[in-house]
Each structure stands twice: as structure tokens, then as C-alpha cells.
Design a protein around this motif. Structure first.
Motif, short mmCIF file in Angstrom:
data_model
loop_
_atom_site.label_atom_id
_atom_site.label_comp_id
_atom_site.label_asym_id
_atom_site.label_seq_id
_atom_site.Cartn_x
_atom_site.Cartn_y
_atom_site.Cartn_z
N GLU A 64 0.88 -1.30 0.04
CA GLU A 64 -0.03 -0.06 -0.02
C GLU A 64 0.78 1.29 -0.11
OE1 GLU A 64 -3.66 2.11 2.49
OE2 GLU A 64 -2.76 0.31 3.21
N THR A 65 2.13 1.23 0.71
CA THR A 65 2.92 2.35 0.93
C THR A 65 3.42 2.60 -0.76
OG1 THR A 65 3.21 1.89 3.17
CG2 THR A 65 4.93 3.29 1.96
N CYS A 66 3.88 1.75 -1.05
CA CYS A 66 4.33 1.82 -2.50
C CYS A 66 3.51 2.42 -3.50
CB CYS A 66 4.80 0.36 -3.02
SG CYS A 66 5.78 0.31 -4.73
N MET A 67 2.24 1.96 -3.54
CA MET A 67 1.11 2.60 -4.48
C MET A 67 0.91 4.15 -3.88
SD MET A 67 -1.78 -0.31 -5.20
CE MET A 67 -2.14 -0.69 -3.16
N LYS A 68 0.97 4.56 -2.63
CA LYS A 68 0.95 5.86 -2.26
C LYS A 68 1.98 6.70 -2.83
CE LYS A 68 -2.84 6.51 0.39
NZ LYS A 68 -3.67 7.46 -0.06
N ILE A 69 3.39 5.90 -2.74
CA ILE A 69 4.54 6.90 -3.27
C ILE A 69 4.35 7.11 -4.52
CG2 ILE A 69 6.94 6.69 -3.55
CD1 ILE A 69 6.98 4.99 -0.82
N ARG A 70 4.02 6.12 -5.38
CA ARG A 70 3.94 5.94 -6.74
C ARG A 70 2.88 7.09 -7.41
NH1 ARG A 70 8.44 5.50 -6.95
NH2 ARG A 70 9.48 3.59 -8.09
N GLU A 71 1.89 7.60 -6.59
CA GLU A 71 1.03 8.49 -6.97
C GLU A 71 1.70 10.05 -7.35
OE1 GLU A 71 -1.78 9.15 -3.85
OE2 GLU A 71 -2.56 7.08 -4.05
N GLU A 72 2.81 10.30 -6.85
CA GLU A 72 3.36 11.46 -6.99
C GLU A 72 5.06 11.52 -7.07
OE1 GLU A 72 3.15 14.02 -3.08
OE2 GLU A 72 1.27 13.80 -4.34
N ASP A 74 8.74 9.26 -8.46
CA ASP A 74 9.42 8.06 -9.10
C ASP A 74 10.57 7.79 -8.51
OD1 ASP A 74 10.99 10.32 -9.61
OD2 ASP A 74 10.89 10.15 -11.77
N THR A 75 11.07 8.08 -7.17
CA THR A 75 12.11 7.61 -6.38
C THR A 75 12.34 6.12 -6.65
OG1 THR A 75 12.12 9.47 -4.86
CG2 THR A 75 13.25 7.47 -4.36
N PRO A 76 13.40 5.41 -7.06
CA PRO A 76 13.47 3.86 -6.88
C PRO A 76 12.98 3.02 -5.78
CG PRO A 76 15.47 4.94 -7.88
CD PRO A 76 14.67 6.20 -7.22
N ILE A 77 12.38 2.34 -5.80
CA ILE A 77 12.11 1.58 -4.78
C ILE A 77 12.21 -0.10 -4.73
CG2 ILE A 77 10.00 0.60 -3.41
CD1 ILE A 77 8.33 3.23 -4.36
N LEU A 93 6.12 -5.78 -8.11
CA LEU A 93 6.81 -4.75 -9.39
C LEU A 93 5.70 -4.36 -10.35
CD1 LEU A 93 9.22 -7.76 -10.63
CD2 LEU A 93 9.52 -5.55 -9.63
N SER A 94 4.39 -4.79 -10.38
CA SER A 94 3.29 -4.29 -10.90
C SER A 94 2.75 -2.88 -10.34
CB SER A 94 2.16 -5.13 -11.27
OG SER A 94 1.39 -5.50 -9.92
N ILE A 95 2.94 -2.83 -9.07
CA ILE A 95 2.48 -1.61 -8.38
C ILE A 95 3.56 -0.51 -8.27
CG2 ILE A 95 0.60 -3.03 -7.10
CD1 ILE A 95 2.42 -2.42 -4.78
N GLY A 96 4.47 -0.73 -8.79
CA GLY A 96 5.53 0.46 -8.95
C GLY A 96 6.94 0.08 -8.34
N ALA A 97 7.24 -1.04 -7.74
CA ALA A 97 8.55 -1.22 -7.40
C ALA A 97 9.43 -1.45 -8.49
CB ALA A 97 8.50 -2.59 -6.52
N ASP A 98 10.69 -1.01 -8.27
CA ASP A 98 11.73 -1.33 -9.27
C ASP A 98 12.47 -2.57 -9.08
OD1 ASP A 98 11.86 1.80 -10.89
OD2 ASP A 98 11.56 1.85 -8.46
N ASP A 99 12.54 -3.23 -8.08
CA ASP A 99 13.26 -4.41 -7.58
C ASP A 99 12.37 -5.22 -6.65
OD1 ASP A 99 14.92 -6.53 -7.80
OD2 ASP A 99 16.71 -5.43 -7.74
N TYR A 100 12.59 -6.29 -6.29
CA TYR A 100 11.96 -7.36 -5.26
C TYR A 100 12.96 -8.14 -4.97
CZ TYR A 100 8.10 -9.54 -2.92
OH TYR A 100 7.32 -9.97 -1.83
N LYS A 122 19.90 7.48 -12.34
CA LYS A 122 20.64 8.92 -12.83
C LYS A 122 20.72 8.72 -14.20
CE LYS A 122 24.01 9.72 -10.33
NZ LYS A 122 25.22 9.55 -9.40
N ARG A 123 20.69 7.75 -14.90
CA ARG A 123 20.80 7.90 -16.34
C ARG A 123 19.23 8.17 -17.11
NH1 ARG A 123 23.11 2.56 -16.02
NH2 ARG A 123 21.31 1.65 -16.56
N LEU A 124 18.23 7.75 -16.30
CA LEU A 124 16.89 7.95 -16.78
C LEU A 124 16.66 9.67 -16.49
CD1 LEU A 124 14.83 5.22 -15.75
CD2 LEU A 124 15.36 5.74 -17.96
N GLY A 125 17.21 10.04 -15.49
CA GLY A 125 17.10 11.40 -15.27
C GLY A 125 17.87 12.21 -15.90
#
Length: 230
Positions: A64-72, A74-77, A93-100, A122-125
Motif C-alpha cells: 500500500e505504501t508503494c502505491m501511495k508513493i507512486r502517486e506522485e 518516481d524515486t527507485p523502490i 513490481l506491477s504496483i511500482g517497485a523497481d526491484d524485489y 541517474k541515467r533516466l534522469g
């Protein structure tokens, strides 16, 4: 040179202590939170470069925290969870985590994954820089058509976004209403100037804190409009 800041969100003191040792050895700055609510508070108060997020916590779990963070944000999770079933990984991964990463884990492997995600972000930035313009608290992303003011997303119509993009690309330059209409509507200027004025007014209502005393889009009386450089 200051190192990246990692937010570690976990309610197990032993896990926190273990990861803290390895992060300190790598020179990272560390912030901690014991649940999702504390994590959101830390993100609001601090600049964070990566989040390590436990899947099972009180008050608000990691998913749930991951989904809340992803609302606004894009920090890697990196999700760190005792749930090791494929469905759990897929969900994370489907709710926004970058790795598990599953518990128990190898701390050295976790450090490698942290470095990998920071390099990737950093590359994407860097790639996003050409597609983004930031003017004070206003951020315009041309690739995604996403506009934020004070980190809050603002919903614009295609015409409003077209006007904002045109002014932002030409910031510091006064653009006539004829020019704005021709560029945004992509047709000769043959209608009332009120068309542009109405769209500018609506745009200001969405991005300006005080649309009567605009901060970003300035009126140059008798000529047109200009967006400030900063």
C-alpha cells in the motif's frame, strides 16, 4: 561530494541495524521509518534517492505504501519482503517497485541492487532533462505531458498544455496572441483574440497560486504574453 540518501522502511530492528552497517560502509546517508505512514512523512520532509521498503509492516504495509508513493514520486523502490511467492513479486513490481528482494537476503547482493537502481535512475534522469523544463516550482514534462506545481500534478487540456509548452520553450520572449494561436491551433489566426485570452486565463487558474497576480505567465500589454525565465 555528498552521497545519495537512502530511506529504509522496516519494523525489524535487527534488519535495520544490519542494512545500516552496509550502507554506512558505502558512504550513503540513511533515513529510517518503521511503517508506511512514517515513510510518507520522511519523503515529504527530505530529498530521498532510493527507498528500501519492507512488505509487511503495521498501520500501512509495504504494498500500500508503494502505491501511495507512486502517486506522485518516481524515486527507485526496492521491495524487501518475506513473501517469496511469484505472485507476491509480480504484485510488487506491477504496483511500482523497481526491484524485489526476498528475506532472508545477502547484504552484499542488496548493496549491488541499490547501486544498480541508483545508476539506472541517474541515467533516466539525464535522459529526462531534454524533455523537461523546470521553472521554480513548475515542472513541465514534454514526453509525458505531465505538469506539476509544488510537486502536485495539474491536469491540462491539450490546448492549455500546448500554450504552456510554447511559452516555456520561448521563455523570456514575448509571444503575440497571433503567434500563440498559429502555433498551438496550427492554423492561420482568423478568430477573435478572446480564444487565446480565455485559454490563458484557464491555464493561469490551474498553475498560478494567484491568477490575478501571475508568477509564471506575464501579460505584456498590447503585445502578448511571456513566461519568466525563473
Amino acid at each position: 561530494m555528498p552521497r545519495e540518501t537512502i530511506l529504509l522502511v522496516d519494523d525489524e530492528p535487527e534488519i535495520i541495524k544490519l542494512i545500516e552497517i552496509y550502507l554506512n560502509n558505502e558512504g550513503y546517508q540513511l533515513l529510517t521509518a518503521s511503517n508506511g505512514l512514517e515513510a510518507l512523512s520522511q519523503l515529504n520532509a527530505n530529498q530521498v534517492d532510493l527507498i528500501i521498503l519492507d512488505g509487511m509492516m503495521p498501520f500501512m504495509d509495504g504494498f500500500e505504501t508503494c502505491m501511495k508513493i507512486r502517486e506522485e514520486n518516481d524515486t527507485p523502490i526496492i521491495m524487501l519482503s518475506a513473501k517469496s511467492q511469484d505472485i507476491d513479486k509480480i504484485t510488487g513490481l506491477s504496483i511500482g517497485a523497481d526491484d524485489y528482494v526476498t528475506k532472508p537476503f545477502n547484504p552484499l547482493e542488496l548493496m549491488a541492487r541499490i547501486k544498480s537502481q541508483l545508476r539506472r535512475h541517474k541515467r533516466l534522469g539525464s535522459a529526462r532533462t531534454d524533455n523537461e523544463i523546470e521553472i521554480d516550482d513548475l515542472v513541465i514534462n514534454f514526453a509525458t505531458h505531465r505538469v506539476t506545481v509544488d510537486r502536485q500534478e495539474v491536469k491540462l487540456t491539450p490546448r492549455e498544455f500546448g500554450i504552456l509548452k510554447l511559452l516555456a520553450v520561448n521563455r523570456g520572449i514575448v509571444l503575440s496572441m497571433d503567434k500563440i494561436y498559429q502555433e498551438v491551433w496550427n492554423e492561420p489566426f482568423m478568430v477573435s483574440k478572446n480564444t487565446v485570452m480565455v485559454h490563458i486565463r484557464k491555464l493561469r487558474e490551474k498553475i498560478e497560486k494567484d491568477s490575478q497576480n501571475p508568477r509564471y505567465i506575464k501579460t505584456v500589454w498590447g503585445i502578448g504574453y511571456r513566461m519568466e525565465n525563473e
